[in-house]
Write a protein that holds these residues in place. Structure first.
Motif, short mmCIF file in Angstrom:
data_model
loop_
_atom_site.label_atom_id
_atom_site.label_comp_id
_atom_site.label_asym_id
_atom_site.label_seq_id
_atom_site.Cartn_x
_atom_site.Cartn_y
_atom_site.Cartn_z
N LEU A 171 44.26 40.87 37.98
CA LEU A 171 43.17 41.70 38.45
C LEU A 171 42.01 40.78 38.83
N LEU A 172 41.56 40.87 40.08
CA LEU A 172 40.46 40.04 40.58
C LEU A 172 39.24 40.94 40.76
N LEU A 173 38.27 40.82 39.86
CA LEU A 173 37.09 41.68 39.89
C LEU A 173 35.97 41.06 40.70
N ASN A 174 35.84 41.49 41.93
CA ASN A 174 34.74 41.16 42.83
C ASN A 174 34.57 39.69 43.18
N ASN A 232 51.88 42.20 42.47
CA ASN A 232 51.15 43.02 41.48
C ASN A 232 49.73 42.50 41.25
N VAL A 233 49.00 42.35 42.34
CA VAL A 233 47.62 41.90 42.27
C VAL A 233 46.73 43.06 42.72
N THR A 234 45.68 43.33 41.96
CA THR A 234 44.72 44.37 42.30
C THR A 234 43.32 43.77 42.25
N PHE A 288 43.97 46.47 47.12
CA PHE A 288 42.55 46.12 47.11
C PHE A 288 41.73 47.38 47.40
N TRP A 289 40.94 47.76 46.46
CA TRP A 289 40.01 48.86 46.62
C TRP A 289 38.91 48.70 45.59
N PRO A 290 37.86 49.53 45.59
CA PRO A 290 36.66 49.28 44.76
C PRO A 290 36.86 49.33 43.24
N PHE A 291 37.55 48.33 42.70
CA PHE A 291 37.62 48.14 41.25
C PHE A 291 36.29 47.57 40.80
#
Length: 161
Positions: free
Chosen positions: A64-67, A84-86, A110-113
């Protein structure tokens, strides 16, 4: 969970994580940028969160890549496997160039996590006009399956290099 502070303000600096060896891989990480603020418009650039150059058989999975400003940059990273990357990379999600053998990108969303998404928010408007989720340049037989993006100016960009 890894907290990325390095490189603030320098898009061309060294990546936060560099997959430098043949057969290098990472899995199961959450990478967050604590100094990121939704009120920073335009967003403050950072180097790529994850990058690999002049390698073979690298893997990035279950992350998970946060911003991050730029999520993943693969240059001459032959036979890469991104699975499986978000997350919600701000400027660019994944960039692939000069891949001389089959690369795979699977189940990447990829969407607004981690973002309070509102279409009229200045940060969201910036990403909605300048952000690119997937950018593919010179790559031989790139395999892309079950990918999704939302909130970007360009979903899939094909670039000549």
């Amino acid at each position: 969970v890894l907290l990325a502070y390095a490189g603030r303000g320098a898009a061309d600096g060294p990546p936060f994580i560099r997959l430098a060896g043949i057969n290098a891989s990472i899995a199961g990480l959450v990478i967050a940028y604590p100094d990121w603020k939704q009120t920073d418009v335009p967003p403050v650039p950072y180097p790529p969160c994850i990058a690999s150059q002049d390698t073979e058989n690298i893997g990035i999975s279950d992350c998970l890549l946060l911003n991050p400003y730029e999520g993943i940059r693969l240059f001459r990273a032959h036979r890469h496997n991104v699975r499986n990357v978000t997350g919600y990379p701000i400027w660019r999600g994944i960039f692939v160039d000069m891949c001389g053998d089959i690369g795979r990108i699977e189940n990447v969303h990829f969407w607004p996590f981690g973002v309070d998404y509102k279409p009229d928010d200045p940060f969201c408007q910036w990403v909605n006009t300048k952000g690119v989720a997937f950018e593919l340049a010179r790559t031989d037989w790139q395999y892309i399956f079950n990918t999704f993006c939302f909130g970007y100016g360009i979903g899939y960009k094909f670039t000549r290099t």
